[in-house]
Design a protein around this motif. Structure first.
Motif, mmCIF file in Angstrom:
data_model
loop_
_atom_site.group_PDB
_atom_site.id
_atom_site.type_symbol
_atom_site.label_atom_id
_atom_site.label_comp_id
_atom_site.label_asym_id
_atom_site.label_seq_id
_atom_site.Cartn_x
_atom_site.Cartn_y
_atom_site.Cartn_z
ATOM 1 N N GLY A 296 50.420 15.486 19.466
ATOM 2 C CA GLY A 296 49.010 15.739 19.248
ATOM 3 C C GLY A 296 48.816 17.213 18.971
ATOM 4 O O GLY A 296 49.785 17.987 18.895
ATOM 5 N N ARG A 297 47.562 17.609 18.797
ATOM 6 C CA ARG A 297 47.307 19.020 18.553
ATOM 7 C C ARG A 297 45.980 19.428 19.182
ATOM 8 O O ARG A 297 45.102 18.602 19.426
ATOM 9 C CB ARG A 297 47.328 19.333 17.065
ATOM 10 C CG ARG A 297 46.390 18.505 16.219
ATOM 11 C CD ARG A 297 46.598 18.794 14.738
ATOM 12 N NE ARG A 297 45.697 17.996 13.914
ATOM 13 C CZ ARG A 297 45.535 18.154 12.610
ATOM 14 N NH1 ARG A 297 46.229 19.092 11.970
ATOM 15 N NH2 ARG A 297 44.709 17.388 11.936
ATOM 16 N N ILE A 298 45.877 20.726 19.441
ATOM 17 C CA ILE A 298 44.698 21.287 20.094
ATOM 18 C C ILE A 298 43.941 22.137 19.081
ATOM 19 O O ILE A 298 44.506 23.075 18.488
ATOM 20 C CB ILE A 298 45.091 22.118 21.320
ATOM 21 C CG1 ILE A 298 45.791 21.229 22.358
ATOM 22 C CG2 ILE A 298 43.859 22.775 21.940
ATOM 23 C CD1 ILE A 298 46.374 21.986 23.520
ATOM 24 N N HIS A 299 42.680 21.801 18.868
ATOM 25 C CA HIS A 299 41.829 22.511 17.921
ATOM 26 C C HIS A 299 40.929 23.491 18.663
ATOM 27 O O HIS A 299 40.316 23.137 19.668
ATOM 28 C CB HIS A 299 40.943 21.522 17.160
ATOM 29 C CG HIS A 299 41.695 20.480 16.393
ATOM 30 N ND1 HIS A 299 42.005 20.622 15.055
ATOM 31 C CD2 HIS A 299 42.196 19.272 16.776
ATOM 32 C CE1 HIS A 299 42.655 19.546 14.646
ATOM 33 N NE2 HIS A 299 42.788 18.714 15.667
ATOM 34 N N CYS A 300 40.817 24.691 18.132
ATOM 35 C CA CYS A 300 39.848 25.668 18.635
ATOM 36 C C CYS A 300 38.699 25.710 17.636
ATOM 37 O O CYS A 300 38.679 26.534 16.707
ATOM 38 C CB CYS A 300 40.510 27.027 18.798
ATOM 39 S SG CYS A 300 39.440 28.264 19.550
ATOM 40 N N THR A 301 37.742 24.809 17.797
ATOM 41 C CA THR A 301 36.695 24.641 16.785
ATOM 42 C C THR A 301 35.732 25.824 16.724
ATOM 43 O O THR A 301 35.006 25.971 15.749
ATOM 44 C CB THR A 301 35.899 23.344 17.045
ATOM 45 O OG1 THR A 301 35.361 23.372 18.379
ATOM 46 C CG2 THR A 301 36.793 22.123 16.895
ATOM 47 N N PRO A 304 37.518 28.663 13.676
ATOM 48 C CA PRO A 304 38.099 27.776 12.669
ATOM 49 C C PRO A 304 39.229 28.398 11.863
ATOM 50 O O PRO A 304 39.995 27.670 11.228
ATOM 51 C CB PRO A 304 36.902 27.436 11.769
ATOM 52 C CG PRO A 304 35.909 28.511 12.012
ATOM 53 C CD PRO A 304 36.100 28.936 13.424
ATOM 54 N N ALA A 305 39.356 29.716 11.872
ATOM 55 C CA ALA A 305 40.478 30.337 11.162
ATOM 56 C C ALA A 305 41.799 30.137 11.889
ATOM 57 O O ALA A 305 42.873 30.329 11.305
ATOM 58 C CB ALA A 305 40.199 31.828 10.983
ATOM 59 N N ARG A 306 41.707 29.743 13.147
ATOM 60 C CA ARG A 306 42.925 29.561 13.962
ATOM 61 C C ARG A 306 43.505 28.174 13.716
ATOM 62 O O ARG A 306 42.812 27.159 13.832
ATOM 63 C CB ARG A 306 42.566 29.740 15.430
ATOM 64 C CG ARG A 306 43.696 29.532 16.400
ATOM 65 C CD ARG A 306 43.173 29.781 17.806
ATOM 66 N NE ARG A 306 44.099 29.345 18.820
ATOM 67 C CZ ARG A 306 43.857 29.372 20.119
ATOM 68 N NH1 ARG A 306 42.682 29.830 20.555
ATOM 69 N NH2 ARG A 306 44.753 28.960 20.982
ATOM 70 N N ALA A 307 44.783 28.091 13.385
ATOM 71 C CA ALA A 307 45.438 26.808 13.127
ATOM 72 C C ALA A 307 45.574 26.016 14.421
ATOM 73 O O ALA A 307 45.775 26.598 15.499
ATOM 74 C CB ALA A 307 46.812 27.034 12.519
ATOM 75 N N PRO A 308 45.448 24.684 14.352
ATOM 76 C CA PRO A 308 45.643 23.874 15.560
ATOM 77 C C PRO A 308 47.031 24.082 16.150
ATOM 78 O O PRO A 308 48.009 24.322 15.430
ATOM 79 C CB PRO A 308 45.464 22.439 15.062
ATOM 80 C CG PRO A 308 44.695 22.562 13.799
ATOM 81 C CD PRO A 308 45.115 23.861 13.185
ATOM 82 N N GLU A 309 47.106 23.998 17.485
ATOM 83 C CA GLU A 309 48.385 24.159 18.186
ATOM 84 C C GLU A 309 49.016 22.792 18.403
ATOM 85 O O GLU A 309 48.404 21.891 18.989
ATOM 86 C CB GLU A 309 48.170 24.862 19.522
ATOM 87 C CG GLU A 309 49.471 25.183 20.237
ATOM 88 C CD GLU A 309 49.350 26.399 21.138
ATOM 89 O OE1 GLU A 309 50.133 26.491 22.091
ATOM 90 O OE2 GLU A 309 48.472 27.262 20.880
ATOM 91 N N LEU A 310 50.246 22.631 17.920
ATOM 92 C CA LEU A 310 50.934 21.341 17.951
ATOM 93 C C LEU A 310 51.669 21.162 19.280
ATOM 94 O O LEU A 310 52.333 22.081 19.767
ATOM 95 C CB LEU A 310 51.923 21.257 16.796
ATOM 96 C CG LEU A 310 52.501 19.886 16.449
ATOM 97 C CD1 LEU A 310 51.399 18.915 16.019
ATOM 98 C CD2 LEU A 310 53.539 20.030 15.327
ATOM 99 N N LEU A 311 51.545 19.968 19.878
ATOM 100 C CA LEU A 311 52.275 19.608 21.087
ATOM 101 C C LEU A 311 53.311 18.549 20.748
ATOM 102 O O LEU A 311 53.121 17.749 19.822
ATOM 103 C CB LEU A 311 51.316 19.067 22.151
ATOM 104 C CG LEU A 311 50.167 19.974 22.567
ATOM 105 C CD1 LEU A 311 49.309 19.291 23.632
ATOM 106 C CD2 LEU A 311 50.686 21.318 23.080
ATOM 107 N N HIS A 312 54.406 18.508 21.520
ATOM 108 C CA HIS A 312 55.504 17.572 21.266
ATOM 109 C C HIS A 312 55.868 16.822 22.544
ATOM 110 O O HIS A 312 55.710 17.338 23.657
ATOM 111 C CB HIS A 312 56.744 18.315 20.748
ATOM 112 C CG HIS A 312 56.548 18.988 19.433
ATOM 113 N ND1 HIS A 312 55.925 20.223 19.323
ATOM 114 C CD2 HIS A 312 56.874 18.602 18.166
ATOM 115 C CE1 HIS A 312 55.891 20.577 18.045
ATOM 116 N NE2 HIS A 312 56.458 19.613 17.328
ATOM 117 N N TYR A 313 56.380 15.612 22.381
ATOM 118 C CA TYR A 313 56.921 14.854 23.500
ATOM 119 C C TYR A 313 58.253 15.461 23.929
ATOM 120 O O TYR A 313 59.011 15.999 23.113
ATOM 121 C CB TYR A 313 57.145 13.392 23.119
ATOM 122 C CG TYR A 313 55.877 12.637 22.797
ATOM 123 C CD1 TYR A 313 54.968 12.301 23.808
ATOM 124 C CD2 TYR A 313 55.590 12.254 21.492
ATOM 125 C CE1 TYR A 313 53.806 11.607 23.512
ATOM 126 C CE2 TYR A 313 54.430 11.552 21.190
ATOM 127 C CZ TYR A 313 53.541 11.236 22.203
ATOM 128 O OH TYR A 313 52.397 10.553 21.919
#
Length: 346
Positions: A296-301, A304-313
């Motif tokens: 999944g990923r975490i959005h800092c809405t 908006p210039a900040r790219a979502p942070e990706l999480l991994h299993y």
């Protein structure tokens, strides 16, 4: 199966019951714990308790409301309190649907009185805060009455979990075998071994130390009442009481099947938020996932210039639970993975 275990002497406590757990028939009352907050000099916290006793036989303790935002278990226990004919009981039921009572009334995971998580306070302290006093009384006075303990949890407001029956690990091989048999008798859609990363302060860990046959559950969650999970919970409780020989089922129900047992594989089971934002999961509960796969990923809405942070299993298995609120902060549990159990079943 009536308990013959040696029990330590109870610690001094000011708590008391308004009912006699040795009396025949059905009784409804309270565990009373003197409590002197700002607005009540000589008041008491009242924890509801019912005892249904008939003849000789084992004693099962049923706990709900360990966390105040978990609802299916307490509803199932209240059903028994109101509807169960004492004549059907062979032994004794001790029914406690709202043990973390202040949290139950507030609909919160933790107590609004002292901020404590009841399920991280065992064996409690009879001279501690109100939450510690409740767990101390259960440890010292309720567990010694029992042969079995059913701790009925759900995912609460923050998690949505696949309805499941839970095996609490124990170092006692004979008790482990009885625990597995009782959990299998519950016959939930899924059976999972959960150690809480070795946490010894939970109600189920304390029950195992007391020698009780112990069954846990996780019944959906999300801060709601799941109709399907409630059906699973009611059926499972009836199955276990029949298995223990306390309340025979009128008509045996077909089993779902033995199936495999899963476990949470240590720290790798959990996917934690690493940033402040809004979590977007990539998978639904029950889907097969693998270590290293994007989770999944975490959005800092608000940036908006900040790219979502990706999480991994970090583990292979199936997605067992997901965070319910979208808003997260670093350290929030976002996802839980369950994998095939590697331990022994007997």
């Amino acid at each position: 199966m009536t308990s013959q275990r040696q029990q330590p002497a109870p610690r001094p406590s000011s708590a008391f019951l308004t009912i006699d757990p040795e009396r025949e028939g059905k009784q409804l009352g309270f565990l009373m714990i003197p409590h002197s907050p700002d607005d009540d000099a000589w008041g008491a916290t009242r924890i509801p308790i019912a005892v249904i006793k008939n003849g000789t036989g084992p004693t099962a303790i049923l706990e709900g409301g360990n966390h105040g935002d978990e609802y299916e278990g307490p509803i199932a226990i209240c059903d028994l309190i109101r509807d169960l004919d004492p004549g059907r009981v062979q032994g004794r039921l001790i029914l406690m649907p709202a043990n973390n009572v202040h949290a139950v009334i507030a609909g919160r995971r933790t107590s609004p009185v002292d901020g404590l998580n009841f399920n991280r306070t065992f064996p409690g302290d009879p001279r501690g805060t109100i939450t510690q006093q409740i767990s101390a009384y259960i440890t010292d006075h309720v567990y010694p009455l029992g042969d079995a303990f059913l701790d009925l949890h759900s995912g609460g407001s923050s998690l949505d979990i696949i309805p499941s029956a839970i095996v609490e690990p124990t170092d006692d091989p004979a008790l482990h075998k009885r625990n597995v048999a009782a959990v299998r008798a519950f016959d939930a859609p899924m059976t999972v071994v959960i150690s809480n990363l070795g946490e010894p302060r939970t109600a189920t860990a304390a029950a195992c130390r007391a020698g009780l046959v112990t069954v846990g559950t996780e019944m959906a969650g999300g801060g709601t009442v799941s109709l399907e999970a409630l059906k699973v919970c009611r059926r499972g409780v009836a199955n276990v009481l029949d298995h223990l020989g306390i309340v025979a089922r009128d008509t045996p129900e077909p089993r779902r099947g033995e199936g495999g047992i899963l476990e949470l594989p240590g720290t790798s089971a959990y996917v934690y938020a690493s940033a402040d934002g809004i979590f977007e999961p990539f998978h639904a509960n029950g889907e097969t996932v693998s270590a290293g796969q994007p989770a999944g990923r975490i959005h800092c809405t608000w940036d908006p210039a900040r790219a979502p942070e990706l999480l991994h299993y970090a583990a292979d298995g199936i997605l067992y639970g997901r965070r319910q609120p979208g808003r997260v902060r670093p350290g929030n549990c976002c996802l839980i993975v369950a994998a095939p159990y590697k331990g022994t079943l007997s």
